[in-house]
Design a protein around this motif. Structure first.
Motif, mmCIF file in Angstrom:
data_model
loop_
_atom_site.group_PDB
_atom_site.id
_atom_site.type_symbol
_atom_site.label_atom_id
_atom_site.label_comp_id
_atom_site.label_asym_id
_atom_site.label_seq_id
_atom_site.Cartn_x
_atom_site.Cartn_y
_atom_site.Cartn_z
ATOM 1 N N VAL A 156 10.438 8.594 54.171
ATOM 2 C CA VAL A 156 9.673 9.446 55.315
ATOM 3 C C VAL A 156 10.612 10.620 55.289
ATOM 4 O O VAL A 156 12.049 10.873 55.498
ATOM 5 N N ASN A 157 9.883 11.781 55.454
ATOM 6 C CA ASN A 157 10.436 12.970 55.196
ATOM 7 C C ASN A 157 9.824 13.888 56.426
ATOM 8 O O ASN A 157 8.567 13.696 56.528
ATOM 9 N N GLN A 158 10.433 14.972 56.899
ATOM 10 C CA GLN A 158 9.972 15.999 57.838
ATOM 11 C C GLN A 158 9.212 16.933 56.918
ATOM 12 O O GLN A 158 9.874 17.337 55.991
ATOM 13 N N ARG A 159 8.024 17.301 57.396
ATOM 14 C CA ARG A 159 7.107 18.178 56.527
ATOM 15 C C ARG A 159 7.704 19.557 56.726
ATOM 16 O O ARG A 159 8.133 19.941 57.614
ATOM 17 N N ASN A 160 7.848 20.172 55.444
ATOM 18 C CA ASN A 160 8.207 21.414 55.363
ATOM 19 C C ASN A 160 9.831 21.524 55.759
ATOM 20 O O ASN A 160 10.075 22.537 56.189
ATOM 21 N N ALA A 161 10.670 20.404 55.617
ATOM 22 C CA ALA A 161 11.897 20.583 55.733
ATOM 23 C C ALA A 161 12.775 21.316 54.704
ATOM 24 O O ALA A 161 12.070 21.616 53.585
ATOM 25 N N ALA A 162 13.687 21.882 54.932
ATOM 26 C CA ALA A 162 14.521 22.774 54.081
ATOM 27 C C ALA A 162 14.905 22.140 52.685
ATOM 28 O O ALA A 162 15.127 20.834 52.684
ATOM 29 N N ALA A 163 14.938 22.678 51.708
ATOM 30 C CA ALA A 163 15.174 21.989 50.341
ATOM 31 C C ALA A 163 16.619 21.505 50.525
ATOM 32 O O ALA A 163 17.522 21.920 51.051
ATOM 33 N N GLY A 164 16.583 20.136 50.028
ATOM 34 C CA GLY A 164 17.838 19.588 49.983
ATOM 35 C C GLY A 164 18.337 18.795 51.300
ATOM 36 O O GLY A 164 19.180 18.044 51.365
ATOM 37 N N SER A 165 17.080 18.755 52.314
ATOM 38 C CA SER A 165 17.336 18.084 53.494
ATOM 39 C C SER A 165 17.396 16.542 53.245
ATOM 40 O O SER A 165 16.478 16.108 52.441
ATOM 41 N N ALA A 166 18.016 15.734 54.030
ATOM 42 C CA ALA A 166 17.738 14.306 53.631
ATOM 43 C C ALA A 166 16.749 13.661 54.354
ATOM 44 O O ALA A 166 16.349 14.093 55.500
ATOM 45 N N PRO A 167 16.259 12.647 53.883
ATOM 46 C CA PRO A 167 15.025 11.901 54.304
ATOM 47 C C PRO A 167 15.326 11.438 55.770
ATOM 48 O O PRO A 167 16.636 11.147 56.076
ATOM 49 N N ILE A 168 14.448 11.370 56.618
ATOM 50 C CA ILE A 168 14.557 10.484 57.900
ATOM 51 C C ILE A 168 14.668 9.535 57.791
ATOM 52 O O ILE A 168 15.566 8.691 58.508
ATOM 53 N N ALA A 169 14.009 8.600 57.036
ATOM 54 C CA ALA A 169 14.290 7.263 56.651
ATOM 55 C C ALA A 169 13.784 6.863 55.273
ATOM 56 O O ALA A 169 12.914 7.212 54.490
ATOM 57 N N ILE A 170 14.739 5.916 54.763
ATOM 58 C CA ILE A 170 14.446 5.204 53.386
ATOM 59 C C ILE A 170 14.295 3.791 53.630
ATOM 60 O O ILE A 170 15.341 3.189 54.328
ATOM 61 N N MET A 171 13.447 3.078 53.177
ATOM 62 C CA MET A 171 13.136 1.653 53.007
ATOM 63 C C MET A 171 12.885 0.989 51.696
ATOM 64 O O MET A 171 11.788 1.535 51.208
ATOM 65 N N GLN A 172 13.701 0.219 51.129
ATOM 66 C CA GLN A 172 13.532 -0.614 49.936
ATOM 67 C C GLN A 172 12.225 -1.134 49.757
ATOM 68 O O GLN A 172 11.464 -1.279 48.965
ATOM 69 N N GLY A 173 11.864 -2.041 50.929
ATOM 70 C CA GLY A 173 10.774 -2.607 50.888
ATOM 71 C C GLY A 173 10.467 -3.338 52.293
ATOM 72 O O GLY A 173 11.377 -3.514 53.245
ATOM 73 N N GLY A 174 9.035 -3.609 52.746
ATOM 74 C CA GLY A 174 8.835 -3.927 53.935
ATOM 75 C C GLY A 174 7.520 -4.715 54.026
ATOM 76 O O GLY A 174 6.711 -4.560 53.179
ATOM 77 N N LYS A 175 7.321 -5.684 54.782
ATOM 78 C CA LYS A 175 6.135 -6.573 54.803
ATOM 79 C C LYS A 175 5.689 -6.977 56.461
ATOM 80 O O LYS A 175 6.821 -7.127 57.045
ATOM 81 N N LEU A 176 4.591 -6.882 56.676
ATOM 82 C CA LEU A 176 3.909 -7.106 57.998
ATOM 83 C C LEU A 176 2.893 -7.911 57.946
ATOM 84 O O LEU A 176 1.760 -7.570 57.277
ATOM 85 N N SER A 177 2.775 -9.131 58.574
ATOM 86 C CA SER A 177 1.798 -10.050 58.477
ATOM 87 C C SER A 177 1.381 -10.723 59.541
ATOM 88 O O SER A 177 2.096 -11.018 60.621
#
Length: 339
Positions: A156-177
């Motif tokens: 998940v990234n902020q749109r139009n964020a500055a180059a090199g900015s860290a993502p808002i969130a990273i998730m290896q995997g997820g499931k909802l059922s």
């Protein structure tokens, strides 16, 4: 006079011709039926999209076309989107395909390609990417019997964020059922290696998290008919936390289980077991999240040394909640907010 063998050969030849003709006829009928259903599917999609527009919702499925012949019937779109102007909510993603096997038409699987652009009130515009994102739906009447969504390598990234900015969130995997057996509903979700950017929550760094939950609602089927779309929808519900678990990278974590109920005012009651794996590891993680609560964290850590242990040696604390008021035995320890 023809021999018996010659007669048998002729009969065999006729049988093969009839069989081949029958197979060809079946193939023609099947093909015609498949393309009829495909046409009906495309027409239904166009009708539904038009109906959404009349409600002020711009739902799109660009270049919608039926696919999957001969063994499946599905739908492909080169681009999908959903925009609700009244709620200022919009989501636009890449290609989408969904299909069901001809022999199992009630089971629909789908895949959607990223990236997705998400705009919602109170949030910065987001761009979301993933390695794969799919769903599985088991249809039933009046509502689906099972729904599951699963994704991997979600960023998940902020749109139009500055180059090199860290993502808002990273998730290896997820499931909802979700699964339903009227009137009950079972909700399960899990995520692996979720890392949220620093200062997003509590204005402090958060550790990498892994979690899972398995919750059973006694009358969860009724939730689908309620107009509310926030946490108050749980008022009047009861159920069972089979397991709600939050873990840290070192293997430490907290798990909660037990029956619960929510009254019509949103007050929670229940009998819960709170298990802490590697209390020192949990305390260390909490010190980083809540640096101003060192004394409280240390007190809880000391108290956990005296509580009963489960079969794995992890301290397990029984907590009773009555109308939102929490207690351990006769000792009051706080109050849960109303839903």
């Amino acid at each position: 006079m023809p021999s018996s063998s010659t007669t048998e050969i002729r009969k065999s030849g006729k049988f093969l011709k009839y069989l081949a003709g029958f197979i060809i006829l079946l193939a023609i009928i099947y093909t015609g039926g498949w393309f009829y259903l495909a046409n009906q599917l495309e027409s239904r999609v166009a009708t539904n999209l038009a109906a959404f527009k009349q409600k002020g919702i711009d739902a799109t499925c660009d270049n919608a076309a039926a696919s999957g012949y001969p063994l499946r019937l599905g739908l492909e779109c080169t681009k999908v989107g959903w925009a609700d102007q009244a709620k200022q909510l919009s989501v636009v993603a890449g290609s989408f395909n969904a299909a069901a096997q001809i022999y199992d038409p009630m089971h629909i699987v789908s895949q959607i390609e990223g990236p997705a652009a998400v705009d919602a009130p109170g949030m910065v515009p987001l761009d979301i990417t993933w390695k794969d994102l799919g769903s599985s739906v088991r249809l039933d009447k009046p509502l689906p019997k099972q729904i599951s969504v699963q994704g991997n390598d979600i960023v998940v990234n902020q749109r139009n964020a500055a180059a090199g900015s860290a993502p808002i969130a990273i998730m290896q995997g997820g499931k909802l059922s979700f699964s339903t057996t009227e009137p009950k509903m079972n909700i399960a979700w899990s995520f692996e290696k979720l890392k949220i950017a620093d200062n997003i929550v509590y204005e402090h760094p958060l550790p990498e998290l892994t979690g899972a939950a398995d919750i059973e609602l006694e009358n969860g089927f009724a939730l689908l008919a309620k107009p509310e779309r926030d946490i108050t929808i749980l008022r009047g519900q009861s159920g069972l936390l089979n397991n709600v678990d939050l873990g840290f990278a070192d293997g430490s974590g907290i798990a909660i289980s037990g029956p619960f109920s929510v009254d019509n005012e949103g007050r929670i009651s229940g009998d819960f077991n709170v298990t802490m794996r590697n209390p020192e590891g949990v305390a260390q993680a909490m010190r980083g999240i809540l640096p101003g609560e060192e004394n409280t964290i240390s007190s809880v850590l000391q108290a956990m040394a005296f509580v009963p242990k489960d079969a794995n040696g992890a301290p397990t604390l029984p907590i009773t909640v009555k109308n939102g008021k929490m207690s351990v035995g006769f000792i009051r320890i706080g109050r849960l907010p109303s839903l």
